[in-house]
Design a protein around this motif. Structure first.
Motif, short mmCIF file in Angstrom:
data_model
loop_
_atom_site.label_atom_id
_atom_site.label_comp_id
_atom_site.label_asym_id
_atom_site.label_seq_id
_atom_site.Cartn_x
_atom_site.Cartn_y
_atom_site.Cartn_z
N GLU A 62 1.01 -1.38 0.03
CA GLU A 62 0.14 -0.09 -0.01
C GLU A 62 0.71 1.19 0.03
OE1 GLU A 62 -3.74 1.96 2.67
OE2 GLU A 62 -2.66 0.28 3.32
N TRP A 131 -6.25 1.59 -3.69
CA TRP A 131 -6.15 0.37 -2.98
C TRP A 131 -7.05 -0.11 -1.76
CZ3 TRP A 131 -1.40 -1.94 -3.33
CH2 TRP A 131 -0.90 -2.97 -2.36
N ASN A 132 -8.10 0.76 -1.45
CA ASN A 132 -8.95 0.52 -0.24
C ASN A 132 -10.49 -0.12 -0.93
OD1 ASN A 132 -10.10 2.70 -1.77
ND2 ASN A 132 -10.76 3.93 0.09
N ARG A 154 -4.06 -3.50 -6.20
CA ARG A 154 -3.01 -4.59 -5.56
C ARG A 154 -2.72 -5.77 -6.64
NH1 ARG A 154 -5.15 -5.47 0.45
NH2 ARG A 154 -6.14 -3.45 0.81
#
Length: 246
Positions: A62, A131-132, A154
């Protein structure tokens, strides 16, 4: 072979953006006395990775990915004439503003996912997202509703890059012909999955927030106007040739 897994795009397919919308970038520039640079910035939504872009070297963590995101914003800000002393604060605020997205599920999302799960199908989400992604799924109430989640940040590439589909199929542990991909974007959600060997369904919702183009259907793809129509397609094994269910 029949369909054993159904994989969905996220935004525009299962969820949509609602007000309050993310703040525009121009007031951020204006507060810093950078109105001229803000006018040069252009569309705030074009600063992220492009469709099909590969970024595996930056997706190892991350922290690495966020550094890469900020680096892209920093380079664009420099190109717009932002002085070095203003760069860091500006790009960090723009990064936060871009991600201040409020989402809600379409009304047909949970009922259809529930019915598909009751039929014993593996369910997945594959999305071009920050990323979330998992956090966003939890916030809209999809936590635990699907078995496989693959986000571009990712995975190291954005749809329709082959890498993200390979990652998806590895997570599903199924041959591609047993996976049906459902989404609202033509290249990422229809053509890309077809090239990877999956079957696909183009979701063309009559919703002004996500309404897109409707290219002619191709072999292996079908088109629906709402997720409820998907249940009939799955029950029939999904269309082997062009089929418009609208």
């Amino acid at each position: 072979m029949g369909i054993r897994a159904v994989v969905f795009d996220f935004y525009g397919t299962l969820a949509r953006m609602v007000e309050p919308l993310p703040p525009d970038h121009r007031p951020i520039f204006d507060r810093r006395g950078l109105s001229t640079q803000g006018a040069r910035w252009g569309d705030q939504w074009t600063v992220g990775p492009a469709e099909g872009e590969e970024h595996a070297d930056h997706s190892v963590s991350e922290l690495d990915y966020h550094r890469w995101e900020l680096g892209r914003l920093r380079r664009r800000a420099r190109d717009c004439g932002v002085p070095d002393g203003e760069l860091e604060g500006l790009v960090e605020e723009i990064d936060r503003a871009m991600k201040a997205v409020r989402l809600e599920l379409f009304e047909d999302t949970l009922p259809v996912l529930g019915e598909l799960r009751a039929r014993g199908l593996l369910l997945g989400i594959c999305s071009n997202w920050f990323w979330n992604l998992e956090d966003c799924l939890r916030e809209v109430g999809l936590d635990g509703s699907v078995d496989v989640v693959v986000g571009s940040a990712r995975a190291g590439a954005r749809k329709p890059h082959p890498l993200i589909y390979r990652t998806l199929l590895e997570r599903c542990r199924l041959p591609p012909e047993q996976v049906l991909f459902v989404g609202d974007m033509w290249a990422p959600d229809v053509l890309g999955p077809l090239t990877a060997g999956m079957r696909s369904v183009h979701l063309s919702r009559p919703d002004p927030a996500v309404l897109g183009s409707e290219p002619p259907l191709v072999d292996g793809a079908a088109r629906i106007r709402g997720l409820g129509e998907l249940l009939t397609l799955v029950a029939s094994g999904a269309a082997a040739g062009p089929a418009d269910c609208g």
